[in-house]
Design an enzyme around this catalytic site. Structure first.
Site, PDB file in Angstrom:
ATOM      1  N   ASP A   6       0.882  -1.171   0.000  1.00 21.43           N
ATOM      2  CA  ASP A   6       0.000   0.000   0.000  1.00 21.43           C
ATOM      3  C   ASP A   6       0.912   1.212   0.000  1.00 21.43           C
ATOM      4  O   ASP A   6       1.702   1.404   0.924  1.00 21.43           O
ATOM      5  CB  ASP A   6      -0.857  -0.029   1.270  1.00 21.43           C
ATOM      6  CG  ASP A   6      -2.076   0.877   1.191  1.00 21.43           C
ATOM      7  OD1 ASP A   6      -1.991   1.927   0.522  1.00 21.43           O
ATOM      8  OD2 ASP A   6      -3.099   0.532   1.817  1.00 21.43           O
ATOM      9  N   ASP A  62      -2.611   4.657  -2.763  1.00 20.01           N
ATOM     10  CA  ASP A  62      -3.496   5.404  -1.878  1.00 20.01           C
ATOM     11  C   ASP A  62      -3.799   6.791  -2.447  1.00 20.01           C
ATOM     12  O   ASP A  62      -2.898   7.475  -2.937  1.00 20.01           O
ATOM     13  CB  ASP A  62      -2.776   5.546  -0.524  1.00 20.01           C
ATOM     14  CG  ASP A  62      -3.598   6.258   0.518  1.00 20.01           C
ATOM     15  OD1 ASP A  62      -4.525   5.631   1.050  1.00 20.01           O
ATOM     16  OD2 ASP A  62      -3.316   7.455   0.785  1.00 20.01           O
ATOM     17  N   GLU A 122      -6.850   3.979  -5.469  1.00 23.19           N
ATOM     18  CA  GLU A 122      -7.987   4.452  -4.686  1.00 23.19           C
ATOM     19  C   GLU A 122      -8.468   5.762  -5.299  1.00 23.19           C
ATOM     20  O   GLU A 122      -7.774   6.766  -5.254  1.00 23.19           O
ATOM     21  CB  GLU A 122      -7.576   4.667  -3.226  1.00 23.19           C
ATOM     22  CG  GLU A 122      -8.763   4.991  -2.343  1.00 23.19           C
ATOM     23  CD  GLU A 122      -8.377   5.679  -1.050  1.00 23.19           C
ATOM     24  OE1 GLU A 122      -9.130   5.547  -0.090  1.00 23.19           O
ATOM     25  OE2 GLU A 122      -7.341   6.366  -1.004  1.00 23.19           O
ATOM     26  N   HIS A 131     -10.429  -0.921   5.537  1.00 21.63           N
ATOM     27  CA  HIS A 131     -10.051  -0.311   6.821  1.00 21.63           C
ATOM     28  C   HIS A 131     -10.663   1.076   7.004  1.00 21.63           C
ATOM     29  O   HIS A 131     -10.488   1.676   8.062  1.00 21.63           O
ATOM     30  CB  HIS A 131      -8.536  -0.225   6.892  1.00 21.63           C
ATOM     31  CG  HIS A 131      -7.974   0.678   5.839  1.00 21.63           C
ATOM     32  ND1 HIS A 131      -8.053   0.379   4.494  1.00 21.63           N
ATOM     33  CD2 HIS A 131      -7.381   1.892   5.917  1.00 21.63           C
ATOM     34  CE1 HIS A 131      -7.512   1.368   3.803  1.00 21.63           C
ATOM     35  NE2 HIS A 131      -7.098   2.300   4.639  1.00 21.63           N
ATOM     36  N   ASP A 132     -11.313   1.618   5.974  1.00 16.73           N
ATOM     37  CA  ASP A 132     -11.926   2.947   6.072  1.00 16.73           C
ATOM     38  C   ASP A 132     -13.447   2.882   6.192  1.00 16.73           C
ATOM     39  O   ASP A 132     -14.097   3.916   6.295  1.00 16.73           O
ATOM     40  CB  ASP A 132     -11.601   3.781   4.815  1.00 16.73           C
ATOM     41  CG  ASP A 132     -10.127   4.115   4.698  1.00 16.73           C
ATOM     42  OD1 ASP A 132      -9.463   4.233   5.748  1.00 16.73           O
ATOM     43  OD2 ASP A 132      -9.655   4.264   3.557  1.00 16.73           O
TER      44      ASP A 132
HETATM   45  C1  GLC Z   1      -6.800   6.626   2.075  1.00 12.55           C
HETATM   46  C2  GLC Z   1      -6.614   5.533   3.091  1.00 12.55           C
HETATM   47  C3  GLC Z   1      -6.965   6.078   4.452  1.00 12.55           C
HETATM   48  C4  GLC Z   1      -6.046   7.227   4.738  1.00 12.55           C
HETATM   49  C5  GLC Z   1      -6.063   8.273   3.625  1.00 12.55           C
HETATM   50  C6  GLC Z   1      -4.907   9.207   3.747  1.00 12.55           C
HETATM   51  O1  GLC Z   1      -8.122   7.027   1.980  1.00 12.55           O
HETATM   52  O2  GLC Z   1      -7.339   4.400   2.756  1.00 12.55           O
HETATM   53  O3  GLC Z   1      -6.897   5.114   5.446  1.00 12.55           O
HETATM   54  O4  GLC Z   1      -6.421   7.841   5.949  1.00 12.55           O
HETATM   55  O5  GLC Z   1      -5.967   7.691   2.351  1.00 12.55           O
HETATM   56  O6  GLC Z   1      -3.708   8.565   3.447  1.00 12.55           O
END
Ligand code: GLC
Ligand code: CA
Length: 562
Positions: free
Chosen positions: A98, A199, A256, A331-332
């Site tokens: 990641d 990410d 993402e 995880h979010d």
């Molecule tokens: C993404 C991750 C999240 C994180 C954010 C900032 O959305 O999945 O967990 O807080 O990026 O890096």
């Protein structure tokens, strides 16, 4: 359609801090992951996605990286990493890292230097601007509450952070930054990792000039997603990253990307684009929010017709042109069984039904740790129990604005990211077998009932159902590559579809609620010989398949000849 290993794979996501602790400090670690590889192999997993494990002061659990080429000390050492990677490969599995390229930690040496003075050679590694009328340079709001701009008194300028103030955004307009990042990505590939989840990749480019976002409600700060999401130049940068680095390796990539629909996603994942293999879209994650624009906290009940609409569009638009990443958890996000299923009476049935859904759509299925045993949302009662920076900032901001605490806690209970971050429940010993020490965040009180040891022993468990689904994917190409067609589009409780690949057909029937609706198959399926591949119930004696009464959260998958 081109066959690819990453299309046929099942990905398992690990949130290391909550997976397994081996030294009793209450924090999950790399040795903990290595100790559970046989478990993942038995489940049938092909690719392990591990959330960030780089050196970090942990303001956002590793998504604030202070050294891209070192391991977070709480998680172990680079030797532990190398051993973990070797052991993953020894079992025929792959590792997806990641990687956070949008921002670093404010403790990254680049940022420390950048903050020293306006003429520091690293000043332009980040995004610094002068204030406007005694305030920040514009009105953009951070994902984690408040302005995206943080004032620095020493140099009398502001730096930009889309997330927490401890996560300053890198400046992708700077060629040196790009080179540094390319070299670092290359360094990990040479180590032998098998892919990346990038990410927040949609946000690496911001509208230049940093204009104010329109502000119809005349509030202090406003959401300005369109000014920092999915801008055209992101694509140029990703193509560049491919041409220079990624192209030379047989890896898998997923980005993402919030705030886009399937047509726009094709710009990232289209077969001819040389950018990413797939993206995580968010449209289905906003079905239970008042609107994407108002943010996730303002709840509205979701409905099945909307879910069908969103998912069907992604399925059909990407077919033969790109590839989907299918998920209901990470995880979010809150736990899917609590959010889209029923985490009480029908926890087992609904968890299996939701699994059937994700594993029979076209695309690569993602499992988030604990999903395979039906873990539920956290059972926290006080703000003291929460750890997540997003939740804590939101709480503080709304308390100051005068929102009643009870209302606030209700919103948090529903949507806090900590719902997914309670420790993995391995067995019924203290702290669910996660740690012998004090866990960094409380274990869910239901661990004696919901845990891996129990699930592995019970042949009817959610865990064994996942194993079976994963095994079916390896057996039937139609599950991977078949074309999706929605049936009964207007049925409010049943989600039904077919998948077809040459002469092979798959029929999927899902009851999303606890009523017992009747499923009438459309004419083109009636009369076909249907072979039941998997179900979360036993068939009923004497039932008629053409007019089937589905039981609460019942799921069935049939095979047929087209
Ligand atoms: C993404 C991750 C999240 C994180 C954010 C900032 O959305 O999945 O967990 O807080 O990026 O890096
Ligand atoms: Ca530990």
């Amino acid at each position: 359609m081109k066959e690819r290993w990453w299309k046929e794979s099942v990905v398992y996501q690990i949130y290391p801090v909550s997976f397994r602790d081996t030294n009793g400090d209450g924090i999950g670690d790399l040795r903990g992951i290595t100790s559970k590889l046989d478990y993942l192999k038995d489940l049938g997993v092909d690719v392990i996605w591990v959330c960030p494990i780089y050196k970090s002061p942990n303001h956002d659990n590793g998504y604030d990286i202070s050294d891209y080429c070192d391991i977070m000390k709480e998680f172990g050492t680079m030797e532990d990493f190398d051993r973990m990677l070797r052991e993953i490969h020894a079992r025929g599995m792959k590792l997806m890292m990641d990687l956070v390229l949008n921002h670093t930690s404010d403790e990254h040496p680049w940022f420390l230097e950048s903050a020293l003075s306006k003429d520091n050679p690293k000043r332009d590694y980040y995004i610094w601007r002068k204030g406007k009328n005694d305030g920040p340079p514009n009105n953009w709001e951070s994902y984690f509450s408040g302005s995206v701009w943080e004032y620095d008194a020493k140099t009398d300028e502001y730096y930009l952070h889309l997330y927490s103030k401890h996560q300053p955004d890198l400046n992708w307009e700077n060629e040196t930054v790009i080179d540094e990042l390319h070299n670092m990505v290359h360094w990990w590939l040479k180590k032998g990792v098998d892919g990346f989840r990038f990410d927040a990749i949609a946000h690496i480019v911001k509208a230049q000039g940093f204009p104010d976002a329109s502000n119809p409600y005349n509030t202090k700060t406003v959401r300005a997603y369109e000014l920092f999401s999915n801008l055209e130049k992101v694509h140029t940068l990703l193509q560049n990253l491919n041409d220079k680095v990624l192209y030379f390796y047989d890896i898998m990539t997923v980005g993402e990307t919030s705030g886009l629909g399937p047509e726009q996603a094709l710009d990232y994942v289209g077969d001819t684009r040389r950018e990413l293999n797939m993206v995580f879209q968010f449209e289905h994650m906003f079905l239970d929010a008042m609107s994407a624009g108002s943010g996730k906290w303002d709840y509205k009940p979701w409905n099945l017709l909307d879910l069908k609409k969103v998912m069907s569009l992604w399925q059909t638009v990407l077919h033969n042109r790109g590839w989907n990443a299918n998920y209901l958890n990470n995880h979010d996000q809150p736990r899917s069984v609590s959010r889209f299923g029923n985490d009480g009476k029908y926890r087992v049935e609904s968890a299996k039904m939701l699994a059937t859904f994700i594993h029979t759509l076209e695309g690569t299925p993602y499992i988030y740790q604990g999903e395979e045993i039906g873990m539920t949302n956290a059972d926290f009662t006080s703000i003291e129990d929460y750890r997540d920076v997003e939740t804590l900032n939101f709480y503080q901001e709304r308390m100051l604005e005068g929102m009643p605490e009870e209302e606030l806690l209700q919103k948090i209970k529903r949507k806090s990211r900590d719902n997914a971050r309670t420790p993995m429940q391995w067995d019924d010993s203290e702290h669910g077998g996660f740690t012998t020490g004090t866990p960094w965040i409380k274990v869910n009180g239901n661990y004696k009932d919901i845990n891996v040891a129990k699930a592995v022993k019970d042949p009817d468990s959610i865990y064994h159902y996942y194993r079976k689904l994963i095994a079916l994917r390896k057996e039937h190409k139609v599950i991977v590559y078949g074309e999706y067609k929605l049936l009964l589009p207007l049925h409010p409780e049943i989600y039904a579809y077919t998948r077809t690949l040459e002469e092979d057909g798959l029929l999927v029937l899902l009851n999303f609620f606890d009523e017992e609706p009747v499923c009438e198959l459309p004419d083109d399926i009636r009369g076909k010989e249907l072979e039941l591949l998997i179900s979360n119930y036993q068939p009923q004696p004497g039932e008629s398949i053409d007019k089937l009464k589905l039981r609460p959260y019942e799921a069935r998958v049939y095979k047929f000849k087209v």
